[in-house]
Design a protein around this motif. Structure first.
Motif, PDB file in Angstrom:
ATOM      1  N   ALA A 403       0.554  -1.094  -0.163  1.00  0.00           N
ATOM      2  CA  ALA A 403       0.223  -0.114  -0.094  1.00  0.00           C
ATOM      3  C   ALA A 403       0.570   0.702  -0.171  1.00  0.00           C
ATOM      4  CB  ALA A 403      -1.053   0.083   1.254  1.00  0.00           C
ATOM      5  N   ALA A 404       2.339   1.093   0.570  1.00  0.00           N
ATOM      6  CA  ALA A 404       2.989   2.414   0.760  1.00  0.00           C
ATOM      7  C   ALA A 404       4.198   2.662  -0.568  1.00  0.00           C
ATOM      8  CB  ALA A 404       3.538   2.358   1.461  1.00  0.00           C
ATOM      9  N   GLY A 405       3.654   1.451  -1.958  1.00  0.00           N
ATOM     10  CA  GLY A 405       4.419   1.521  -2.934  1.00  0.00           C
ATOM     11  C   GLY A 405       5.731   1.154  -3.079  1.00  0.00           C
ATOM     12  N   TYR A 406       6.033  -0.057  -2.391  1.00  0.00           N
ATOM     13  CA  TYR A 406       6.481  -0.917  -2.961  1.00  0.00           C
ATOM     14  C   TYR A 406       6.286  -2.419  -3.935  1.00  0.00           C
ATOM     15  CZ  TYR A 406       9.308   0.697   0.980  1.00  0.00           C
ATOM     16  OH  TYR A 406      11.074   1.359   1.817  1.00  0.00           O
ATOM     17  N   GLN A 407       6.557  -2.688  -4.003  1.00  0.00           N
ATOM     18  CA  GLN A 407       7.080  -3.743  -5.516  1.00  0.00           C
ATOM     19  C   GLN A 407       7.302  -5.088  -4.700  1.00  0.00           C
ATOM     20  OE1 GLN A 407       5.918  -3.352  -9.361  1.00  0.00           O
ATOM     21  NE2 GLN A 407       4.759  -1.287  -8.816  1.00  0.00           N
ATOM     22  N   ILE A 408       6.913  -6.789  -4.932  1.00  0.00           N
ATOM     23  CA  ILE A 408       7.666  -7.823  -4.541  1.00  0.00           C
ATOM     24  C   ILE A 408       8.611  -8.395  -5.811  1.00  0.00           C
ATOM     25  CG2 ILE A 408       7.193 -10.071  -4.210  1.00  0.00           C
ATOM     26  CD1 ILE A 408       4.913 -10.030  -2.867  1.00  0.00           C
ATOM     27  N   GLN A 409       9.775  -8.022  -5.239  1.00  0.00           N
ATOM     28  CA  GLN A 409      10.701  -8.450  -6.273  1.00  0.00           C
ATOM     29  C   GLN A 409      10.742  -9.744  -6.737  1.00  0.00           C
ATOM     30  OE1 GLN A 409      11.474  -6.111  -9.365  1.00  0.00           O
ATOM     31  NE2 GLN A 409       9.879  -4.440  -7.939  1.00  0.00           N
ATOM     32  N   ARG A 410      11.157 -10.260  -5.055  1.00  0.00           N
ATOM     33  CA  ARG A 410      11.634 -11.695  -5.889  1.00  0.00           C
ATOM     34  C   ARG A 410      10.932 -12.693  -4.433  1.00  0.00           C
ATOM     35  NH1 ARG A 410      13.929 -13.616  -9.854  1.00  0.00           N
ATOM     36  NH2 ARG A 410      15.015 -15.088  -9.006  1.00  0.00           N
ATOM     37  N   LEU A 411      10.338 -13.730  -5.088  1.00  0.00           N
ATOM     38  CA  LEU A 411       9.914 -14.931  -3.692  1.00  0.00           C
ATOM     39  C   LEU A 411      10.425 -16.054  -3.064  1.00  0.00           C
ATOM     40  CD1 LEU A 411       7.647 -14.942  -1.596  1.00  0.00           C
ATOM     41  CD2 LEU A 411       5.484 -15.654  -3.624  1.00  0.00           C
ATOM     42  N   ALA A 412      10.764 -16.612  -2.358  1.00  0.00           N
ATOM     43  CA  ALA A 412      11.115 -17.494  -2.238  1.00  0.00           C
ATOM     44  C   ALA A 412      11.124 -18.686  -1.140  1.00  0.00           C
ATOM     45  CB  ALA A 412      12.963 -17.408  -1.560  1.00  0.00           C
ATOM     46  N   MET A 416      13.156 -25.204   4.492  1.00  0.00           N
ATOM     47  CA  MET A 416      13.700 -25.699   6.176  1.00  0.00           C
ATOM     48  C   MET A 416      13.497 -26.779   7.012  1.00  0.00           C
ATOM     49  SD  MET A 416      16.133 -23.581   7.504  1.00  0.00           S
ATOM     50  CE  MET A 416      15.249 -21.537   7.507  1.00  0.00           C
ATOM     51  N   PHE A 417      12.399 -27.259   6.539  1.00  0.00           N
ATOM     52  CA  PHE A 417      11.580 -28.744   7.203  1.00  0.00           C
ATOM     53  C   PHE A 417      10.844 -29.385   5.899  1.00  0.00           C
ATOM     54  CE2 PHE A 417      11.792 -24.507  10.575  1.00  0.00           C
ATOM     55  CZ  PHE A 417      12.055 -25.304  11.035  1.00  0.00           C
ATOM     56  N   PRO A 418      12.234 -30.139   4.852  1.00  0.00           N
ATOM     57  CA  PRO A 418      10.961 -31.146   4.787  1.00  0.00           C
ATOM     58  C   PRO A 418      10.612 -32.146   5.096  1.00  0.00           C
ATOM     59  CG  PRO A 418      13.602 -30.766   3.552  1.00  0.00           C
ATOM     60  CD  PRO A 418      13.205 -29.834   5.566  1.00  0.00           C
ATOM     61  N   HIS A 419       9.546 -32.920   4.626  1.00  0.00           N
ATOM     62  CA  HIS A 419       8.432 -33.510   4.865  1.00  0.00           C
ATOM     63  C   HIS A 419       7.604 -33.283   6.147  1.00  0.00           C
ATOM     64  CE1 HIS A 419      10.842 -35.865   3.119  1.00  0.00           C
ATOM     65  NE2 HIS A 419      12.439 -35.892   3.290  1.00  0.00           N
ATOM     66  N   THR A 420       7.250 -31.350   6.513  1.00  0.00           N
ATOM     67  CA  THR A 420       7.100 -31.996   7.858  1.00  0.00           C
ATOM     68  C   THR A 420       5.574 -30.262   6.441  1.00  0.00           C
ATOM     69  OG1 THR A 420       8.208 -29.993   8.554  1.00  0.00           O
ATOM     70  CG2 THR A 420       8.983 -31.769   8.758  1.00  0.00           C
ATOM     71  N   GLY A 421       5.366 -29.291   7.652  1.00  0.00           N
ATOM     72  CA  GLY A 421       4.174 -28.282   7.173  1.00  0.00           C
ATOM     73  C   GLY A 421       4.370 -27.191   7.670  1.00  0.00           C
ATOM     74  N   HIS A 422       5.394 -27.219   7.664  1.00  0.00           N
ATOM     75  CA  HIS A 422       6.103 -26.259   8.473  1.00  0.00           C
ATOM     76  C   HIS A 422       6.504 -25.264   6.357  1.00  0.00           C
ATOM     77  CE1 HIS A 422       6.322 -26.317  12.327  1.00  0.00           C
ATOM     78  NE2 HIS A 422       6.924 -27.612  12.291  1.00  0.00           N
ATOM     79  N   LEU A 423       5.909 -24.230   6.576  1.00  0.00           N
ATOM     80  CA  LEU A 423       5.672 -23.460   5.401  1.00  0.00           C
ATOM     81  C   LEU A 423       6.944 -21.763   5.408  1.00  0.00           C
ATOM     82  CD1 LEU A 423       5.369 -22.685   2.293  1.00  0.00           C
ATOM     83  CD2 LEU A 423       3.723 -22.457   2.783  1.00  0.00           C
ATOM     84  N   GLU A 424       8.029 -21.780   4.812  1.00  0.00           N
ATOM     85  CA  GLU A 424       8.610 -20.728   5.319  1.00  0.00           C
ATOM     86  C   GLU A 424       9.249 -19.879   3.559  1.00  0.00           C
ATOM     87  OE1 GLU A 424      12.137 -20.851   8.569  1.00  0.00           O
ATOM     88  OE2 GLU A 424      10.357 -21.933   9.568  1.00  0.00           O
ATOM     89  N   SER A 425       9.642 -18.222   3.648  1.00  0.00           N
ATOM     90  CA  SER A 425       9.695 -18.389   2.565  1.00  0.00           C
ATOM     91  C   SER A 425      10.286 -16.326   2.494  1.00  0.00           C
ATOM     92  CB  SER A 425       8.639 -17.165   2.277  1.00  0.00           C
ATOM     93  OG  SER A 425       7.568 -17.527   3.018  1.00  0.00           O
ATOM     94  N   MET A 426      10.610 -15.749   2.095  1.00  0.00           N
ATOM     95  CA  MET A 426      11.723 -14.986   2.140  1.00  0.00           C
ATOM     96  C   MET A 426      11.268 -14.206   0.504  1.00  0.00           C
ATOM     97  SD  MET A 426      15.450 -13.939   2.225  1.00  0.00           S
ATOM     98  CE  MET A 426      16.450 -15.460   1.162  1.00  0.00           C
ATOM     99  N   VAL A 427      11.156 -12.208   1.468  1.00  0.00           N
ATOM    100  CA  VAL A 427      10.818 -11.853  -0.291  1.00  0.00           C
ATOM    101  C   VAL A 427      11.342 -10.879   0.051  1.00  0.00           C
ATOM    102  CG1 VAL A 427       8.357 -10.228  -0.992  1.00  0.00           C
ATOM    103  CG2 VAL A 427       8.128 -12.622   0.537  1.00  0.00           C
ATOM    104  N   LEU A 428      11.874 -10.389  -0.898  1.00  0.00           N
ATOM    105  CA  LEU A 428      12.430  -8.945  -1.747  1.00  0.00           C
ATOM    106  C   LEU A 428      10.787  -7.804  -1.837  1.00  0.00           C
ATOM    107  CD1 LEU A 428      14.351  -6.748  -1.672  1.00  0.00           C
ATOM    108  CD2 LEU A 428      15.001  -8.026  -4.761  1.00  0.00           C
ATOM    109  N   PHE A 429      11.604  -6.899  -1.415  1.00  0.00           N
ATOM    110  CA  PHE A 429      10.419  -5.688  -1.662  1.00  0.00           C
ATOM    111  C   PHE A 429      10.650  -4.906  -1.954  1.00  0.00           C
ATOM    112  CE2 PHE A 429       7.936  -7.891   1.442  1.00  0.00           C
ATOM    113  CZ  PHE A 429       6.700  -7.752   1.253  1.00  0.00           C
ATOM    114  N   GLU A 430      10.765  -3.624  -3.294  1.00  0.00           N
ATOM    115  CA  GLU A 430      11.549  -3.292  -3.062  1.00  0.00           C
ATOM    116  C   GLU A 430      10.570  -1.607  -3.981  1.00  0.00           C
ATOM    117  OE1 GLU A 430      15.054  -2.473  -6.972  1.00  0.00           O
ATOM    118  OE2 GLU A 430      14.585  -3.917  -6.397  1.00  0.00           O
ATOM    119  N   GLN A 431      11.781  -0.273  -3.571  1.00  0.00           N
ATOM    120  CA  GLN A 431      10.438   0.820  -4.134  1.00  0.00           C
ATOM    121  C   GLN A 431      10.419   1.005  -5.051  1.00  0.00           C
ATOM    122  OE1 GLN A 431      11.834   4.718  -1.231  1.00  0.00           O
ATOM    123  NE2 GLN A 431       9.826   4.560  -0.606  1.00  0.00           N
ATOM    124  N   ILE A 432       8.459   1.888  -5.733  1.00  0.00           N
ATOM    125  CA  ILE A 432       9.079   1.426  -7.069  1.00  0.00           C
ATOM    126  C   ILE A 432       8.332   3.235  -6.948  1.00  0.00           C
ATOM    127  CG2 ILE A 432       8.222   1.049  -9.348  1.00  0.00           C
ATOM    128  CD1 ILE A 432       9.934  -0.615  -8.272  1.00  0.00           C
TER     129      ILE A 432
END
Length: 432
Positions: A403-412, A416-432
């Motif tokens: 809402a402040a004008g950033y955009q998602i540039q990368r999403l990974a 981290m925990f194969p075979h389990t229900g844990h879902l971890e992630s990393m996002v890059l936001f950049e000011q456009i």
């Protein structure tokens, strides 16, 4: 077609339906459709057809159990663990790693409304360098239970193997249970933690009554014969080092000393890739001032300081702040300032908040970072990297940046925990 069965003299009705599974949820349940809503069935995989008994039928969803499976998915594999399906630790060992990663990536993409650009993964087996095993002495049989909690119950599963544990830790399971079973104070044992540091394994034993001299000697002999550091915890807040060295691990080539109870990432292989990727995404330059929120003992902070002009780390646990300062000193990094502050309170009054920053990294707990998002926007960094262990709170906090004008540039997706229900992630936001 639905079929109904009624037993004589009993008012019991069972509904059996045939379904085609189209998806896999994080908890290892196949997802089909029933009366226009999601039907969750443990043990089924996408592309499989099965007869299912509907066990629960709610307004928004339904649950079922498999009666008969007609075909096997190409992604169905034999679980490696002998305790799979009983132990509550893993939910997806019956699914290929590729399917697990696809399913988690799809769930993440739906929540963030952005394609997953990359999957950061390591070895799917033997990756876990930390485990806490429950202990329960049975006086009638004289047996000591040691293991993880049963799926959907509080009972302990006596584990004799755990293929997601680092091999050095898995090899300790049987001899450790034998050692603990022989202690006179076996009935006063609470739990045992196993941790694999870069300088070797360690054990923390929680006991609720003083150990006899004989028991201490047995434990010390065990620690020496298996080359592991021994720590005793007579109370939850007390830790006594009996043998071995202080543990440490590396992050981007830097050595971080930690206490056995300090938080460290369980998956070392993914952690190394995650740190390197975060630094690359931030594109840290020699003139940059970088802010690391929820910084812990410096897992990201210290590597960031190798490239930046200065780094500020903010953490709510005082002991971790002390460790961060000591780790910076030991690694000769003089451009880091650590602050002990509660990031759930009014951050505008905190001393770090009055500084300017070019780049920001944050790695909050499952609750996310609602208390700092407005201030991050006020600081107006060029780039923000958000590391998340809860996609729901990540999606919520992302809305403020978008809402402040950033955009998602990368999403990974971080596997981290194969075979389990844990879902971890990393996002890059950049000011456009």
């Amino acid at each position: 077609m639905a079929q109904f069965y009624s037993a004589k003299r009993r008012v019991t009705t069972r509904q059996i339906i045939t379904v085609d599974v189209t998806d896999l949820d994080p908890f290892g349940q196949g997802v089909a459709r029933h009366h226009g809503k999601a039907l969750f069935v443990p043990g089924l995989l996408p592309t499989e057809r099965a007869d299912v008994t509907v066990t629960e039928d709610k307004r928004q969803f339904a649950r079922g159990q498999v009666k008969r499976r007609y075909n096997d998915s190409a992604d169905r594999v034999a679980p490696r663990c002998p305790h799979f399906g009983v132990c509550g630790g893993c939910q997806q060992q019956h699914a290929s790693v590729a399917l697990q990663q696809r399913s988690k990536s799809a769930a993440l993409a739906r929540l963030l409304r952005h394609e997953v650009n990359e999957i950061i993964a390591g070895e799917p087996w033997g990756y876990r360098r930390r485990a806490r095993l429950s202990l329960n002495y049975q006086p009638k049989s004289g047996l000591l239970e040691m293991g993880f909690r049963q799926a959907g119950a509080n009972d302990i599963v006596n584990v004799r193997a755990c293929p997601i544990l680092a091999p050095q830790l898995e090899a300790l399971l049987l001899p450790l249970r034998e050692c603990l079973s022989q202690l006179q104070g076996a009935g006063a044992l609470g739990h045992v933690e196993l941790v694999l540091a870069d300088n070797g394994p360690l054990m923390v034993l929680r006991h609720t009554a003083p150990l006899t001299r004989d028991d201490r000697e047995k434990l010390e002999r065990f620690s020496h014969s298996h080359h592991l550091a021994l720590f005793l915890a007579p109370q939850s807040e007390i830790l006594e080092q009996v043998s071995g060295e202080a543990p440490w691990y590396t992050s981007d080539g830097l050595r971080l000393t930690f206490s056995p109870r300090d938080f460290i990432q369980v998956n070392d292989g993914v952690n190394q890739q995650m740190v390197a990727t975060a630094i690359a995404w931030l594109n840290v330059q020699p003139e940059d001032r970088v802010l690391d929120l929820f910084c812990g003992m410096g897992n990201f902070t210290l590597p960031l300081a190798k490239s930046a002009q200065s780094v500020v780390g903010v953490e709510g646990v005082e002991a971790l702040v002390d460790k961060g300062r000591e780790n910076a000193r030991q690694n000769g990094l003089e451009n880091i300032t650590f602050f002990h502050e509660n990031l759930e309170e009014d951050v505008t009054r905190q001393p770090w908040a009055k500084q300017g920053f070019d780049k920001i990294l944050l790695d909050p707990a499952r609750a996310g970072a609602p208390g700092v998002m407005k201030h991050i926007i006020k600081l107006a960094p060029a780039r923000v990297v958000y590391v998340s262990c809860n996609p729901a709170t990540l999606a919520r906090d992302s809305e403020a940046l978008l809402a402040a004008g950033y955009q998602i540039q990368r999403l990974a997706m971080l596997d981290m925990f194969p075979h389990t229900g844990h879902l971890e992630s990393m996002v890059l936001f950049e000011q456009i």
